[in-house]
Motif scaffolding. Structure first.
Motif, PDB file in Angstrom:
ATOM      1  N   LEU A 105       0.818  -1.209   0.000  1.00 45.85           N
ATOM      2  CA  LEU A 105       0.000   0.000   0.000  1.00 45.85           C
ATOM      3  C   LEU A 105       0.847   1.251   0.000  1.00 45.85           C
ATOM      4  N   GLY A 106       2.019   1.185   0.577  1.00 44.47           N
ATOM      5  CA  GLY A 106       2.881   2.359   0.622  1.00 44.47           C
ATOM      6  C   GLY A 106       3.902   2.401  -0.482  1.00 44.47           C
ATOM      7  N   SER A 107       3.767   1.531  -1.462  1.00 40.16           N
ATOM      8  CA  SER A 107       4.753   1.492  -2.542  1.00 40.16           C
ATOM      9  C   SER A 107       4.649   2.740  -3.389  1.00 40.16           C
ATOM     10  N   PRO A 108       5.778   3.411  -3.698  1.00 43.12           N
ATOM     11  CA  PRO A 108       5.737   4.622  -4.513  1.00 43.12           C
ATOM     12  C   PRO A 108       5.703   4.352  -6.004  1.00 43.12           C
ATOM     13  N   VAL A 109       5.614   3.091  -6.418  1.00 40.49           N
ATOM     14  CA  VAL A 109       5.624   2.782  -7.845  1.00 40.49           C
ATOM     15  C   VAL A 109       4.351   3.315  -8.487  1.00 40.49           C
ATOM     16  N   VAL A 218      17.202  -1.574 -10.800  1.00 47.12           N
ATOM     17  CA  VAL A 218      15.962  -0.914 -11.220  1.00 47.12           C
ATOM     18  C   VAL A 218      16.088   0.578 -10.945  1.00 47.12           C
ATOM     19  N   SER A 219      15.257   1.355 -11.623  1.00 47.79           N
ATOM     20  CA  SER A 219      15.277   2.800 -11.401  1.00 47.79           C
ATOM     21  C   SER A 219      14.872   3.098  -9.965  1.00 47.79           C
ATOM     22  N   SER A 220      15.613   4.006  -9.322  1.00 48.51           N
ATOM     23  CA  SER A 220      15.383   4.306  -7.904  1.00 48.51           C
ATOM     24  C   SER A 220      14.329   5.376  -7.691  1.00 48.51           C
ATOM     25  N   GLY A 221      14.020   6.157  -8.726  1.00 52.01           N
ATOM     26  CA  GLY A 221      13.059   7.237  -8.569  1.00 52.01           C
ATOM     27  C   GLY A 221      13.671   8.546  -8.120  1.00 52.01           C
ATOM     28  N   LEU A 222      14.948   8.542  -7.760  1.00 51.64           N
ATOM     29  CA  LEU A 222      15.615   9.786  -7.367  1.00 51.64           C
ATOM     30  C   LEU A 222      15.783  10.693  -8.582  1.00 51.64           C
ATOM     31  N   GLY A 223      15.692  11.978  -8.353  1.00 51.89           N
ATOM     32  CA  GLY A 223      15.785  12.930  -9.443  1.00 51.89           C
ATOM     33  C   GLY A 223      14.447  13.193 -10.113  1.00 51.89           C
ATOM     34  N   LYS A 224      13.436  12.372  -9.805  1.00 56.74           N
ATOM     35  CA  LYS A 224      12.082  12.557 -10.321  1.00 56.74           C
ATOM     36  C   LYS A 224      12.033  12.578 -11.854  1.00 56.74           C
ATOM     37  N   ARG A 225      12.958  11.868 -12.468  1.00 59.89           N
ATOM     38  CA  ARG A 225      12.961  11.780 -13.930  1.00 59.89           C
ATOM     39  C   ARG A 225      12.401  10.432 -14.382  1.00 59.89           C
ATOM     40  N   PHE A 226      12.908   9.337 -13.793  1.00 59.91           N
ATOM     41  CA  PHE A 226      12.415   7.999 -14.101  1.00 59.91           C
ATOM     42  C   PHE A 226      11.609   7.483 -12.912  1.00 59.91           C
ATOM     43  N   PRO A 227      10.408   6.953 -13.156  1.00 61.69           N
ATOM     44  CA  PRO A 227       9.628   6.376 -12.051  1.00 61.69           C
ATOM     45  C   PRO A 227      10.369   5.203 -11.423  1.00 61.69           C
ATOM     46  N   GLU A 228      10.074   4.936 -10.168  1.00 58.08           N
ATOM     47  CA  GLU A 228      10.750   3.863  -9.458  1.00 58.08           C
ATOM     48  C   GLU A 228      10.264   2.494  -9.909  1.00 58.08           C
ATOM     49  N   GLY A 229      11.201   1.554  -9.927  1.00 59.78           N
ATOM     50  CA  GLY A 229      10.843   0.163 -10.118  1.00 59.78           C
ATOM     51  C   GLY A 229      11.008  -0.397 -11.510  1.00 59.78           C
ATOM     52  N   TYR A 230      11.396   0.406 -12.498  1.00 59.29           N
ATOM     53  CA  TYR A 230      11.560  -0.112 -13.859  1.00 59.29           C
ATOM     54  C   TYR A 230      12.945  -0.752 -14.013  1.00 59.29           C
ATOM     55  N   LEU A 263       8.479   1.570 -28.872  1.00 61.55           N
ATOM     56  CA  LEU A 263       8.803   1.984 -27.513  1.00 61.55           C
ATOM     57  C   LEU A 263       7.549   2.490 -26.825  1.00 61.55           C
ATOM     58  N   LEU A 264       7.682   2.673 -25.505  1.00 60.46           N
ATOM     59  CA  LEU A 264       6.557   3.124 -24.704  1.00 60.46           C
ATOM     60  C   LEU A 264       6.954   4.432 -24.017  1.00 60.46           C
ATOM     61  N   LEU A 265       6.219   5.500 -24.336  1.00 59.91           N
ATOM     62  CA  LEU A 265       6.412   6.794 -23.683  1.00 59.91           C
ATOM     63  C   LEU A 265       5.588   6.821 -22.407  1.00 59.91           C
ATOM     64  N   LEU A 266       6.195   7.278 -21.314  1.00 57.49           N
ATOM     65  CA  LEU A 266       5.524   7.293 -20.015  1.00 57.49           C
ATOM     66  C   LEU A 266       5.279   8.724 -19.555  1.00 57.49           C
ATOM     67  N   TRP A 267       4.127   8.929 -18.938  1.00 56.40           N
ATOM     68  CA  TRP A 267       3.819  10.166 -18.227  1.00 56.40           C
ATOM     69  C   TRP A 267       3.653   9.793 -16.756  1.00 56.40           C
ATOM     70  N   PRO A 268       4.726   9.862 -15.955  1.00 59.42           N
ATOM     71  CA  PRO A 268       4.640   9.401 -14.560  1.00 59.42           C
ATOM     72  C   PRO A 268       3.545  10.084 -13.759  1.00 59.42           C
ATOM     73  N   ASP A 269       3.282  11.365 -14.037  1.00 60.15           N
ATOM     74  CA  ASP A 269       2.257  12.103 -13.299  1.00 60.15           C
ATOM     75  C   ASP A 269       0.942  12.178 -14.052  1.00 60.15           C
ATOM     76  N   GLY A 270       0.823  11.419 -15.143  1.00 57.24           N
ATOM     77  CA  GLY A 270      -0.430  11.395 -15.872  1.00 57.24           C
ATOM     78  C   GLY A 270      -0.485  12.347 -17.032  1.00 57.24           C
ATOM     79  N   GLU A 271       0.280  13.448 -17.010  1.00 63.07           N
ATOM     80  CA  GLU A 271       0.274  14.402 -18.113  1.00 63.07           C
ATOM     81  C   GLU A 271       1.581  15.170 -18.133  1.00 63.07           C
ATOM     82  N   ALA A 272       1.897  15.765 -19.252  1.00 71.40           N
ATOM     83  CA  ALA A 272       3.155  16.480 -19.438  1.00 71.40           C
ATOM     84  C   ALA A 272       3.133  17.797 -18.679  1.00 71.40           C
ATOM     85  N   PRO A 273       4.323  18.301 -18.270  1.00 67.77           N
ATOM     86  CA  PRO A 273       4.372  19.579 -17.574  1.00 67.77           C
ATOM     87  C   PRO A 273       3.768  20.706 -18.384  1.00 67.77           C
ATOM     88  N   GLU A 274       3.963  20.709 -19.728  1.00 70.91           N
ATOM     89  CA  GLU A 274       3.405  21.784 -20.536  1.00 70.91           C
ATOM     90  C   GLU A 274       1.875  21.785 -20.461  1.00 70.91           C
TER      91      GLU A 274
END
Length: 295
Positions: A105-109, A218-230, A263-274
């Motif tokens: 439940l507390g997983s940040p993935v 796996v990606s650590s999620g630090l830097g908020k560029r790549f989501p964690e767990g890939y 390839l698969l493009l990801l939007w970690p927050d659901g939508e692009a910053p723009e």
């Protein structure tokens, strides 16, 4: 006066004849079955010949429809395979985390991130630069810094965007680095590209660090560029030379960087910053218009 035209057979006679013939056919129906089959057999070739144009048109329409249907199904299955592979990539991470925490439940993935399948249009011809060009750009919401994965692991990130295309820098490029962690013990490291398509380097690793050949990174999620767990890579060599200050650790990328097509493009927050910025500006503009009208 005698009529010019003689009268024909009377209606009563016709009715009587029809009734008699009907009774005869009902009684002799079983006996006429062999003759009926013989006549049908003789006329069958003519029926096939008459049906050839219609059968040809039906076959042509079915063939074209089947081919189009197969093409659509292949594209849909490929899209689903990429989406499912993207989810399966995190199973090992979730399993080990479940063993440690007994709950996810507390997983940040980010399990519900927006995704889009893109096709590779061009591969870098420069041997010293590792990048590919995709067929989606700003018109599809692609943004600089967006993470990109394939069916096996992290591929890289978007570094340049135009209206219809985007350029992805691969993790094997010498200018690319990604924060990773070891799934076995949560050790955090930085995976740096070496310029070799099948090799990454883990720099500044202390000799006392618990690393083993075969460890999954796996990606650590630090830097908020790549989501964690890939999944990113798997450690292939650990060399602890007494004459060196740090251990030499190399890893092999899990993504098929030398033969990627989709390839698969990801939007970690659901939508692009723009998109978020535009939505925010529209909301602010609407608020200002409302205040002006009130005044």
């Amino acid at each position: 006066m005698k009529p010019i035209f003689a009268r024909g057979i009377s209606n009563q006679f016709r009715l009587t004849l029809a009734i008699i013939l009907s009774v005869i056919l009902l009684v002799a129906n079983d006996r006429l079955e062999p003759a009926r089959k013989s006549i049908s057999s003789l006329l069958s070739p003519m029926q096939y010949v008459a049906n050839i144009p219609g059968a040809f048109l039906d076959w042509s329409a079915e063939t074209i429809a089947t081919r189009n249907m197969l093409e659509r199904q292949n594209k849909e299955l490929l899209r689903q395979q990429l989406l499912m592979s993207e989810r399966l990539q995190r199973f090992e991470h979730l399993r080990q985390e479940n063993e440690r925490l007994r709950a996810l439940l507390g997983s940040p993935v980010h399990m519900d991130a927006r995704k889009m399948v893109a096709e590779v249009m061009e591969v870098a011809s420069d041997p010293f630069r590792h990048y590919v060009v995709l067929n989606h750009g700003a018109s599809s919401g692609v943004y600089v810094g967006q993470p990109v994965v394939d069916a096996h692991g992290v591929v890289g990130q978007v570094v340049e965007v135009s209206a219809l295309t985007s350029r992805v820098l691969l993790i094997s490029d010498v200018t690319h680095a990604i924060p990773v962690r070891v799934t076995r013990n949560d050790v955090r490291l930085i995976a740096q590209g070496t310029g070799e398509i099948d090799e990454l380097e883990l720099r500044h690793v202390a000799k006392s660090t618990d690393l083993r050949v075969g460890d999954l990174l796996v990606s650590s999620g630090l830097g908020k560029r790549f989501p964690e767990g890939y999944p990113v890579a798997r450690i292939m060599q650990v060399d602890k030379d007494d004459g060196q200050s740090y251990a030499t650790v190399t890893a092999q990328p899990l993504a098929a960087l030398d033969r990627i097509r989709y390839l698969l493009l990801l939007w970690p927050d659901g939508e692009a910053p723009e998109t978020k910025a535009e939505a925010k500006s529209e909301v602010q503009a609407g608020s200002n218009d409302g205040e002006n009208k009130t005044q």
